[in-house]
Design a protein around this motif. Structure first.
Motif, mmCIF file in Angstrom:
data_model
loop_
_atom_site.group_PDB
_atom_site.id
_atom_site.type_symbol
_atom_site.label_atom_id
_atom_site.label_comp_id
_atom_site.label_asym_id
_atom_site.label_seq_id
_atom_site.Cartn_x
_atom_site.Cartn_y
_atom_site.Cartn_z
ATOM 1 N N PRO A 119 76.357 74.006 32.656
ATOM 2 C CA PRO A 119 75.618 73.248 33.663
ATOM 3 C C PRO A 119 76.546 72.393 34.516
ATOM 4 C CG PRO A 119 75.555 72.080 31.582
ATOM 5 C CD PRO A 119 76.370 73.332 31.342
ATOM 6 N N LEU A 120 76.237 72.268 35.785
ATOM 7 C CA LEU A 120 76.942 71.350 36.669
ATOM 8 C C LEU A 120 76.027 70.170 36.982
ATOM 9 C CD1 LEU A 120 78.596 74.006 37.054
ATOM 10 C CD2 LEU A 120 78.987 73.275 39.425
ATOM 11 N N PRO A 121 76.564 68.964 37.067
ATOM 12 C CA PRO A 121 75.731 67.819 37.442
ATOM 13 C C PRO A 121 75.478 67.816 38.940
ATOM 14 C CG PRO A 121 77.993 67.105 37.163
ATOM 15 C CD PRO A 121 77.959 68.565 36.790
ATOM 16 N N GLY A 122 74.402 67.174 39.329
ATOM 17 C CA GLY A 122 74.104 67.111 40.757
ATOM 18 C C GLY A 122 72.763 66.478 41.031
ATOM 19 N N ALA A 123 72.220 66.766 42.199
ATOM 20 C CA ALA A 123 71.000 66.112 42.669
ATOM 21 C C ALA A 123 69.793 66.461 41.820
ATOM 22 C CB ALA A 123 70.745 66.507 44.118
ATOM 23 N N ASN A 124 68.958 65.447 41.567
ATOM 24 C CA ASN A 124 67.693 65.624 40.849
ATOM 25 C C ASN A 124 66.676 64.676 41.466
ATOM 26 O OD1 ASN A 124 65.909 64.283 38.500
ATOM 27 N ND2 ASN A 124 66.118 66.477 38.149
ATOM 28 N N ALA A 125 65.585 65.219 41.988
ATOM 29 C CA ALA A 125 64.621 64.403 42.721
ATOM 30 C C ALA A 125 63.958 63.355 41.837
ATOM 31 C CB ALA A 125 63.567 65.307 43.355
ATOM 32 N N GLY A 126 63.545 63.753 40.627
ATOM 33 C CA GLY A 126 62.803 62.835 39.774
ATOM 34 C C GLY A 126 63.572 61.584 39.414
ATOM 35 N N VAL A 127 64.790 61.735 38.934
ATOM 36 C CA VAL A 127 65.595 60.585 38.515
ATOM 37 C C VAL A 127 66.053 59.784 39.732
ATOM 38 C CG1 VAL A 127 67.705 59.872 37.349
ATOM 39 C CG2 VAL A 127 66.314 61.704 36.378
ATOM 40 N N THR A 128 66.387 60.470 40.824
ATOM 41 C CA THR A 128 66.809 59.766 42.043
ATOM 42 C C THR A 128 65.693 58.871 42.558
ATOM 43 O OG1 THR A 128 68.243 61.628 42.614
ATOM 44 C CG2 THR A 128 67.734 60.076 44.370
ATOM 45 N N ALA A 129 64.467 59.381 42.571
ATOM 46 C CA ALA A 129 63.331 58.568 43.010
ATOM 47 C C ALA A 129 63.047 57.440 42.020
ATOM 48 C CB ALA A 129 62.096 59.450 43.165
ATOM 49 N N LEU A 130 63.179 57.719 40.743
ATOM 50 C CA LEU A 130 62.865 56.729 39.708
ATOM 51 C C LEU A 130 63.694 55.465 39.838
ATOM 52 C CD1 LEU A 130 61.515 55.935 36.974
ATOM 53 C CD2 LEU A 130 63.412 57.130 35.842
ATOM 54 N N ILE A 131 64.994 55.616 40.079
ATOM 55 C CA ILE A 131 65.861 54.430 40.049
ATOM 56 C C ILE A 131 65.601 53.486 41.219
ATOM 57 C CG2 ILE A 131 67.668 55.562 38.706
ATOM 58 C CD1 ILE A 131 69.230 55.973 41.304
ATOM 59 N N ALA A 132 64.924 53.966 42.263
ATOM 60 C CA ALA A 132 64.584 53.096 43.390
ATOM 61 C C ALA A 132 63.107 52.746 43.423
ATOM 62 C CB ALA A 132 64.982 53.763 44.709
ATOM 63 N N SER A 133 62.362 53.189 42.431
ATOM 64 C CA SER A 133 60.907 53.003 42.445
ATOM 65 C C SER A 133 60.493 51.565 42.169
ATOM 66 C CB SER A 133 60.255 53.918 41.402
ATOM 67 O OG SER A 133 60.607 53.502 40.079
ATOM 68 N N GLY A 134 61.297 50.856 41.399
ATOM 69 C CA GLY A 134 60.906 49.519 40.956
ATOM 70 C C GLY A 134 60.170 49.546 39.632
ATOM 71 N N LEU A 135 59.796 50.729 39.162
ATOM 72 C CA LEU A 135 59.170 50.858 37.841
ATOM 73 C C LEU A 135 60.262 50.921 36.775
ATOM 74 C CD1 LEU A 135 56.449 53.547 38.682
ATOM 75 C CD2 LEU A 135 56.227 51.049 38.719
ATOM 76 N N ALA A 136 59.879 50.673 35.530
ATOM 77 C CA ALA A 136 60.865 50.678 34.445
ATOM 78 C C ALA A 136 61.574 52.031 34.391
ATOM 79 C CB ALA A 136 60.176 50.400 33.116
ATOM 80 N N PRO A 137 62.902 52.060 34.513
ATOM 81 C CA PRO A 137 63.612 53.339 34.553
ATOM 82 C C PRO A 137 63.802 53.994 33.199
ATOM 83 C CG PRO A 137 65.163 51.539 34.773
ATOM 84 C CD PRO A 137 63.800 50.916 34.745
ATOM 85 N N GLN A 138 63.592 53.245 32.129
ATOM 86 C CA GLN A 138 63.737 53.831 30.807
ATOM 87 C C GLN A 138 62.869 53.089 29.802
ATOM 88 O OE1 GLN A 138 68.029 53.151 30.762
ATOM 89 N NE2 GLN A 138 67.749 51.747 29.064
ATOM 90 N N PRO A 139 62.245 53.807 28.898
ATOM 91 C CA PRO A 139 62.234 55.266 28.853
ATOM 92 C C PRO A 139 61.355 55.828 29.956
ATOM 93 C CG PRO A 139 60.758 54.408 27.188
ATOM 94 C CD PRO A 139 61.440 53.216 27.795
ATOM 95 N N PHE A 140 61.584 57.088 30.303
ATOM 96 C CA PHE A 140 60.702 57.733 31.263
ATOM 97 C C PHE A 140 60.273 59.088 30.714
ATOM 98 C CE2 PHE A 140 64.916 59.230 32.654
ATOM 99 C CZ PHE A 140 64.701 60.588 32.822
ATOM 100 N N TYR A 141 59.194 59.604 31.299
ATOM 101 C CA TYR A 141 58.630 60.888 30.857
ATOM 102 C C TYR A 141 58.487 61.772 32.080
ATOM 103 C CZ TYR A 141 55.278 64.249 28.925
ATOM 104 O OH TYR A 141 54.641 65.400 28.514
ATOM 105 N N PHE A 142 59.257 62.869 32.117
ATOM 106 C CA PHE A 142 59.164 63.789 33.239
ATOM 107 C C PHE A 142 58.124 64.853 32.943
ATOM 108 C CE2 PHE A 142 60.278 67.808 35.281
ATOM 109 C CZ PHE A 142 60.262 67.417 36.609
ATOM 110 N N PHE A 143 57.134 64.992 33.840
ATOM 111 C CA PHE A 143 56.082 65.978 33.641
ATOM 112 C C PHE A 143 56.213 67.163 34.588
ATOM 113 C CE2 PHE A 143 51.998 67.994 33.940
ATOM 114 C CZ PHE A 143 51.483 67.924 32.652
ATOM 115 N N GLY A 144 56.554 66.897 35.842
ATOM 116 C CA GLY A 144 56.607 67.975 36.833
ATOM 117 C C GLY A 144 55.268 68.117 37.534
#
Length: 290
Positions: A119-144
């Motif tokens: 695997p190569l690291p790179g862009a991910n929409a869910g985590v990128t949006a999460l860190i600027a959301s203002g909501l608790a960044p951890q723990p988080f639950y990704f559903f899709g």
């Protein structure tokens, strides 16, 4: 047990999981471009979209389509090529492979065939949006993506409403209004919700507020673009009520299991016998009044 040493010499080729930008092409990494140039083949979710990316970065590696509608045909073909010594990069239309695309099935097939998966690291929409959301960044639950039909979607939200983690979803702009209404109904109008639209693009925006406020906003807004939606975790989850059967007679317990769990009388009698540590025949006689 299986041990993979990713960068040792292998008889087979290697499957590289290469993330692509979720909007802004400047988020493509140097390593991702290098791998795309070096591999023998690129397995792309949509070859037309990927061609634009490859042209921009002057990559002329051949492509093959690999999407949810041709996995049964493509996976054996790709594994055969890998076992024959070719290396393949798998890419999705945007972001990380295997997330909301058929890459996971290819990964499993490669692991089963002892083909290294890198695997190569790179862009991910869910985590990128999460860190600027203002909501608790951890723990988080990704559903899709949630189910499209209202009944199924409401059932999923019901199963999620007591989770204490921040929840991350992807959604179509055309279904967002109904989703927000369902969130307000199932999780409460005051539940905090954040919508990120057009992440990393020129018109990126975050809409933060209660489920009620965002549902009202959606009714008055023409919604376009890629959507990532986050729901705050439940600070006061409802604890499941522990069932107790001690005060019920044998007959009452059988009837309760039948009505609440939808069991047949035969299965309810069997379950009652287990709960009460009795013989099934004894429960049967008590229930039928013998």
């Amino acid at each position: 047990m299986q041990l993979q040493k990713s960068y040792e010499q292998h008889e087979s080729g290697t499957l590289y999981l290469v993330p692509t930008p979720i909007g802004n092409l400047e988020d493509m990494t140097f390593r991702a471009i290098k791998i795309l140039r070096e591999v023998d083949l690129i397995a792309a979710e949509d070859t037309r979209n990927t061609r634009k990316l490859l042209t921009h970065f002057e990559v002329d590696t051949p492509q093959i389509s690999f999407h949810e509608h041709n996995t049964q045909e493509r996976i054996p073909q790709l594994v055969d090529k890998l076992l024959g010594g070719q290396s393949i990069a798998q890419v999705s239309d945007a972001g990380m492979p295997s997330i909301s695309d058929p890459g996971h099935d290819l990964v499993r097939a490669c692991i089963n065939a002892n083909v290294p998966v890198v695997p190569l690291p790179g862009a991910n929409a869910g985590v990128t949006a999460l860190i600027a959301s203002g909501l608790a960044p951890q723990p988080f639950y990704f559903f899709g993506f949630l189910e499209r039909k209202k009944k199924d979607q409401v059932a999923q939200l019901e199963s999620l409403k007591n989770r204490e983690e921040t929840m991350i979803f992807y959604e179509s702009p055309y279904r967002l209004k109904e989703l927000l209404k369902n969130i307000a109904t199932v999780m409460g109008e005051g539940r905090q919700v954040v919508i990120c639209r057009e992440l990393t693009k020129r018109f990126e925006e975050f809409i933060r507020g209660s489920a009620e406020e965002l549902a009202a906003w959606a009714e008055e807004t023409e919604i376009r673009g890629e959507i990532c939606l986050m729901i705050a975790g439940n600070d006061n989850p409802e604890m499941p009520v522990e069932q107790t059967f001690d005060d019920l007679s044998v007959t009452e317990l059988v009837e309760k299991l039948m009505s609440e769990q939808g069991l047949s009388s035969k299965d309810a009698i069997k379950e009652t016998a287990k709960i009460r540590d009795m013989k099934k025949q004894e429960v049967y006689q008590a229930f039928h009044g013998f």
